[in-house]
Design a protein around this motif. Sequence first.
Motif, PDB file in Angstrom:
ATOM      1  N   ARG A 112      52.900  95.129  21.657  1.00 48.86           N
ATOM      2  CA  ARG A 112      51.579  94.834  22.221  1.00 48.86           C
ATOM      3  C   ARG A 112      50.566  94.564  21.112  1.00 48.86           C
ATOM      4  O   ARG A 112      49.683  93.725  21.251  1.00 48.86           O
ATOM      5  CB  ARG A 112      51.093  96.001  23.092  1.00 48.86           C
TER       6      ARG A 112
ATOM      7  N   GLY B  89      54.435  88.779  30.496  1.00 47.45           N
ATOM      8  CA  GLY B  89      55.554  87.912  30.848  1.00 47.45           C
ATOM      9  C   GLY B  89      55.555  87.552  32.321  1.00 47.45           C
ATOM     10  O   GLY B  89      55.762  86.392  32.686  1.00 47.45           O
ATOM     11  N   LYS B  90      55.298  88.545  33.167  1.00 48.78           N
ATOM     12  CA  LYS B  90      55.271  88.290  34.612  1.00 48.78           C
ATOM     13  C   LYS B  90      54.201  87.277  34.958  1.00 48.78           C
ATOM     14  O   LYS B  90      54.431  86.361  35.754  1.00 48.78           O
ATOM     15  CB  LYS B  90      55.017  89.600  35.353  1.00 48.78           C
TER      16      LYS B  90
ATOM     17  N   SER C 132      60.513  86.710  31.693  1.00 47.70           N
ATOM     18  CA  SER C 132      60.962  88.096  31.678  1.00 47.70           C
ATOM     19  C   SER C 132      60.419  88.821  30.455  1.00 47.70           C
ATOM     20  O   SER C 132      60.022  88.190  29.465  1.00 47.70           O
ATOM     21  CB  SER C 132      62.492  88.149  31.655  1.00 47.70           C
ATOM     22  N   ARG C 133      60.423  90.156  30.526  1.00 44.86           N
ATOM     23  CA  ARG C 133      59.954  90.944  29.378  1.00 44.86           C
ATOM     24  C   ARG C 133      60.801  90.662  28.147  1.00 44.86           C
ATOM     25  O   ARG C 133      60.268  90.563  27.034  1.00 44.86           O
ATOM     26  CB  ARG C 133      60.003  92.433  29.727  1.00 44.86           C
ATOM     27  N   SER C 134      62.110  90.539  28.343  1.00 41.18           N
ATOM     28  CA  SER C 134      62.972  90.268  27.184  1.00 41.18           C
ATOM     29  C   SER C 134      62.630  88.933  26.533  1.00 41.18           C
ATOM     30  O   SER C 134      62.712  88.787  25.307  1.00 41.18           O
ATOM     31  CB  SER C 134      64.446  90.299  27.608  1.00 41.18           C
TER      32      SER C 134
ATOM     33  N   LEU D  30      53.697  93.953  27.548  1.00 35.66           N
ATOM     34  CA  LEU D  30      54.461  92.716  27.411  1.00 35.66           C
ATOM     35  C   LEU D  30      55.102  92.299  28.736  1.00 35.66           C
ATOM     36  O   LEU D  30      55.192  91.104  29.033  1.00 35.66           O
ATOM     37  CB  LEU D  30      55.522  92.877  26.334  1.00 35.66           C
ATOM     38  N   ALA D  31      55.513  93.281  29.528  1.00 36.94           N
ATOM     39  CA  ALA D  31      56.116  92.954  30.817  1.00 36.94           C
ATOM     40  C   ALA D  31      55.098  92.286  31.732  1.00 36.94           C
ATOM     41  O   ALA D  31      55.400  91.293  32.415  1.00 36.94           O
ATOM     42  CB  ALA D  31      56.665  94.218  31.473  1.00 36.94           C
ATOM     43  N   ALA D  32      53.867  92.821  31.753  1.00 38.50           N
ATOM     44  CA  ALA D  32      52.821  92.244  32.605  1.00 38.50           C
ATOM     45  C   ALA D  32      52.457  90.842  32.149  1.00 38.50           C
ATOM     46  O   ALA D  32      52.240  89.939  32.969  1.00 38.50           O
ATOM     47  CB  ALA D  32      51.591  93.147  32.586  1.00 38.50           C
TER      48      ALA D  32
ATOM     49  N   TYR E 159      59.678  89.195  24.087  1.00 36.28           N
ATOM     50  CA  TYR E 159      59.996  89.758  22.774  1.00 36.28           C
ATOM     51  C   TYR E 159      60.483  88.699  21.783  1.00 36.28           C
ATOM     52  O   TYR E 159      60.540  88.961  20.587  1.00 36.28           O
ATOM     53  CB  TYR E 159      61.037  90.876  22.902  1.00 36.28           C
TER      54      TYR E 159
END
Length: 199
Positions: free
Chosen positions: A59, A42-43, A48-50, A38-40, A53
């Motif tokens: 995932r 979002g980037k 942001s990862r948050s 999720l972080a990738a 969510y």
Amino acid sequence: MPKIVEATVAEHRAARRAALLDAAVTLLHERPEEIPGLAAVGKRAGLSRSSVYHYFSSREDLLAQVVEHTFPRWEQRFQAAYAAEPTSAGRVRAFVRENIGLVSDGEHALARTLAAIAPAEHMGRHSADFHQRLVEPLTEALAEIGSTDAELTAQLVNALVHSGARQVESGADAHAVMAGILEILDPYLAARGDTASSI
């Protein structure tokens, strides 16, 4: 709070969700052996990862929604190709072109990746429904040009397409593969009154 550029909050959320799904698809194209985190995602989408969510709980949830997003997109592509053809024989050719096009565009590889990593209940249902909806217009077109057994002929055309897809995946030129398939099909179509060029 992030600036809302769409007309409504609902449109803003829909645009962000679409951007995240597109980012996930891009990452799957680039590294099909990896499930994107999720972080990738979002980037890649500039969030942001948050923030991610707020749209996907995990995932697995993301992959399930990628499946929900991808098959309608592919179906729209085929429907547009069929609608652009004024003849039944043209729709048979469109079936060939769009299927080989999916492979040459890398979309078939995405389908294989999703089959390997997405939740089975989502992938299996959508894949079966998608293929059925693709073959139905082909079968109808073949019936319209006088095929004695349109369902069987559709299966045979599909077998040619699958064989061509494997050739493209192995490095063959997609245009040459399409031309080869249509070289086989054109005499059949011409015998039923079609005079259009193959590509």
